[in-house]
Design a protein around this motif. Structure first.
Motif, PDB file in Angstrom:
ATOM      1  N   LEU A   1       0.834  -1.215   0.000  1.00 29.29           N
ATOM      2  CA  LEU A   1       0.000   0.000   0.000  1.00 29.29           C
ATOM      3  C   LEU A   1       0.859   1.252   0.000  1.00 29.29           C
ATOM      4  O   LEU A   1       0.561   2.226  -0.705  1.00 29.29           O
ATOM      5  CB  LEU A   1      -0.897   0.021   1.240  1.00 29.29           C
ATOM      6  CG  LEU A   1      -2.259  -0.653   1.157  1.00 29.29           C
ATOM      7  CD1 LEU A   1      -3.038  -0.383   2.437  1.00 29.29           C
ATOM      8  CD2 LEU A   1      -3.066  -0.166  -0.052  1.00 29.29           C
ATOM      9  N   ALA A   2       1.932   1.231   0.790  1.00 28.50           N
ATOM     10  CA  ALA A   2       2.817   2.402   0.867  1.00 28.50           C
ATOM     11  C   ALA A   2       3.475   2.664  -0.489  1.00 28.50           C
ATOM     12  O   ALA A   2       3.621   3.817  -0.926  1.00 28.50           O
ATOM     13  CB  ALA A   2       3.874   2.199   1.953  1.00 28.50           C
ATOM     14  N   GLN A   3       3.849   1.571  -1.169  1.00 29.94           N
ATOM     15  CA  GLN A   3       4.463   1.736  -2.497  1.00 29.94           C
ATOM     16  C   GLN A   3       3.451   2.274  -3.504  1.00 29.94           C
ATOM     17  O   GLN A   3       3.779   3.150  -4.321  1.00 29.94           O
ATOM     18  CB  GLN A   3       5.029   0.400  -2.976  1.00 29.94           C
ATOM     19  CG  GLN A   3       6.282  -0.016  -2.205  1.00 29.94           C
ATOM     20  CD  GLN A   3       6.564  -1.509  -2.308  1.00 29.94           C
ATOM     21  OE1 GLN A   3       6.031  -2.186  -3.181  1.00 29.94           O
ATOM     22  NE2 GLN A   3       7.377  -2.012  -1.395  1.00 29.94           N
ATOM     23  N   LEU A   4       2.214   1.771  -3.449  1.00 27.81           N
ATOM     24  CA  LEU A   4       1.179   2.277  -4.352  1.00 27.81           C
ATOM     25  C   LEU A   4       0.920   3.765  -4.098  1.00 27.81           C
ATOM     26  O   LEU A   4       0.783   4.552  -5.036  1.00 27.81           O
ATOM     27  CB  LEU A   4      -0.117   1.471  -4.180  1.00 27.81           C
ATOM     28  CG  LEU A   4      -0.060   0.008  -4.642  1.00 27.81           C
ATOM     29  CD1 LEU A   4      -1.289  -0.761  -4.154  1.00 27.81           C
ATOM     30  CD2 LEU A   4       0.048  -0.075  -6.169  1.00 27.81           C
ATOM     31  N   ALA A   5       0.874   4.146  -2.817  1.00 23.51           N
ATOM     32  CA  ALA A   5       0.658   5.561  -2.475  1.00 23.51           C
ATOM     33  C   ALA A   5       1.786   6.422  -3.020  1.00 23.51           C
ATOM     34  O   ALA A   5       1.552   7.506  -3.580  1.00 23.51           O
ATOM     35  CB  ALA A   5       0.558   5.719  -0.948  1.00 23.51           C
ATOM     36  N   GLU A   6       3.015   5.930  -2.901  1.00 27.10           N
ATOM     37  CA  GLU A   6       4.170   6.702  -3.357  1.00 27.10           C
ATOM     38  C   GLU A   6       4.143   6.865  -4.883  1.00 27.10           C
ATOM     39  O   GLU A   6       4.393   7.955  -5.405  1.00 27.10           O
ATOM     40  CB  GLU A   6       5.451   5.987  -2.914  1.00 27.10           C
ATOM     41  CG  GLU A   6       6.681   6.880  -3.002  1.00 27.10           C
ATOM     42  CD  GLU A   6       7.950   6.138  -2.590  1.00 27.10           C
ATOM     43  OE1 GLU A   6       7.831   5.053  -1.982  1.00 27.10           O
ATOM     44  OE2 GLU A   6       9.042   6.648  -2.898  1.00 27.10           O
ATOM     45  N   LEU A   7       3.833   5.785  -5.592  1.00 23.90           N
ATOM     46  CA  LEU A   7       3.775   5.855  -7.058  1.00 23.90           C
ATOM     47  C   LEU A   7       2.686   6.831  -7.515  1.00 23.90           C
ATOM     48  O   LEU A   7       2.886   7.597  -8.464  1.00 23.90           O
ATOM     49  CB  LEU A   7       3.511   4.463  -7.650  1.00 23.90           C
ATOM     50  CG  LEU A   7       4.626   3.436  -7.456  1.00 23.90           C
ATOM     51  CD1 LEU A   7       4.149   2.044  -7.882  1.00 23.90           C
ATOM     52  CD2 LEU A   7       5.874   3.844  -8.241  1.00 23.90           C
ATOM     53  N   LEU A   8       1.557   6.803  -6.814  1.00 30.07           N
ATOM     54  CA  LEU A   8       0.460   7.712  -7.178  1.00 30.07           C
ATOM     55  C   LEU A   8       0.856   9.153  -6.887  1.00 30.07           C
ATOM     56  O   LEU A   8       0.623  10.055  -7.703  1.00 30.07           O
ATOM     57  CB  LEU A   8      -0.807   7.320  -6.399  1.00 30.07           C
ATOM     58  CG  LEU A   8      -2.050   8.161  -6.667  1.00 30.07           C
ATOM     59  CD1 LEU A   8      -2.467   8.077  -8.138  1.00 30.07           C
ATOM     60  CD2 LEU A   8      -3.216   7.700  -5.779  1.00 30.07           C
TER      61      LEU A   8
END
Lengths: 264, 264
Positions: free
Chosen positions: A233-240
């Protein structure tokens, strides 16, 4: 389980601390005979099936030796296996134990929610170990077949790591989604909640006592799997946040392909 | 939408860049007439319904003025509204726009997945704004009624914050759950994945292009709602790790009660 075993064993004996539960189960032909005294029932029991929340299973196992005189075969239906199998290993030789976990469930509980079809075509895990007699493994396999499930024999620890990933962490994300919606402080969210939210949060409606037992008895595996989901989730948030569209697409696509192939 | 509008409007005109799509839609009586040239279709169009992914909607809106000569009423079906409404505000006065979001969807797409019942009894949000003529709002309301949906009129920003919570973040948690299962490095997880995992991850099978458009066009609201879900997960992990059973029960119970009351 007793419901689907009608006509498939010599007799279905039932125990509950509450006499109303016994009366209701008898009236609905879910059991053949019922007791509110476990020791009395055990005098006539060949195979004891423990189907209570995990904490009650863990409380009961060490009390069994004092309640029985002859041999007993024992299986439980708890959703985590390592702690229960560890408790079973301390039982005397007159008891032949095996762990079980039918991979089915509902977010409702109690006799009113009983469903004869619940086990049909579902995976039923058995976790035999050094203390399991061959005849107990055979009987447990017969039980799996009788309820219409598909047998899978597993090591308890491997089972626990896998169910943390595919069952216990999804429960926690369901809870977190409802929690996040509560903290949105806008009742509009409940009005707009459609099928996506319904399905994503279905597990959050599960019996809390049962789920807390599962989480607590499987703590190390749950925390490990949860950390992986949190990282993701943290990686998805960062990419977004970074607007890294190419990498975000790649991540979404990997999960889409895997998920699309799962349930055909 | 065209499928369910059969017999409910003068004619259903369809545009697609691909002639095979037009032929298929005509053959299945999903549209009455079809074009692969948008400008040609617009000569005969009263109400234009934009039903493509959000990025295509945002690309098309500024190109509309060059494609039309007379007046046009315009609605879109995009799942986020703030960016689309902002683009609509720049259109000339000959175009009367309104934002729309039918709260229904499938994880499958294309004509083969078309479902006439998709809109029935679902909420259909309309986001009128200063540039929306009264007759366009009326026509949009007729459209909502014709497809069998329930009308909800909302401010675009409030809509976007709410759908981030109940739709876009649940998509991201679905993706993260599949991702975490992939990283468990044990194929057993896929064999054990039962109904809980199926429902919790259904959204991860959604069309990636469509979802990425939604996330990107609604970035601030998604990141805010995602942060709340991440906080909630972190707190649950901490309570489990500390063995704080009382507080963990309270948190699980709050979400259970809220979720149990939602879908009766």
């Amino acid at each position: 389980m007793a419901m689907v075993l009608r006509g498939k064993c010599a007799a279905r004996l039932g125990y509950s601390a509450r006499s109303e539960t016994i009366e209701k189960a008898l009236a609905r032909n879910i059991i053949d005979r019922g007791w509110t005294d476990l020791g009395e029932m055990l005098k006539e029991t060949d195979l004891l099936v423990l189907a209570s929340p995990i904490s009650a299973i863990l409380d009961l196992i060490p009390r069994l030796p004092a309640l029985i005189s002859g041999p007993l075969q024992l299986i439980d239906l708890g959703s985590s296996k390592s702690q229960i199998v560890a408790a079973m290993k301390c039982l005397p030789e007159s008891i032949s134990p095996i762990g079980g976990h039918p991979m089915c469930g509902k977010e409702t509980s109690g006799l009113d929610a009983a469903d004869e079809q619940l086990y049909r075509d579902r995976i039923f895990v058995l976790t035999p170990f050094d203390r399991t007699l061959p005849e107990t493994l055979s009987l447990a396999k017969e039980l799996v077949a009788a309820v219409g499930s598909r047998l899978l024999i597993l090591d308890p620890d491997r089972h626990d790591r896998a169910v943390a990933v595919i069952s216990h962490v999804p429960y926690l994300t369901s809870v977190a989604l409802v929690d996040a919606a509560l903290h949105a402080d806008d009742d509009l969210v409940w009005q707009l909640a459609a099928s996506g939210f319904r399905d994503s949060t279905r597990l959050a409606a599960s019996n809390v006592k049962m789920m807390q037992d599962i989480l607590t008895s499987n703590r190390p595996a749950v925390l490990e799997a949860l950390a992986r989901a949190q990282d993701s989730l943290a990686q998805l948030a960062e990419l977004l946040e970074q607007g890294n569209d190419a990498e975000l697409t790649a991540r979404l696509e990997t999960s889409r392909r895997q998920r699309a192939g799962l349930y055909q």
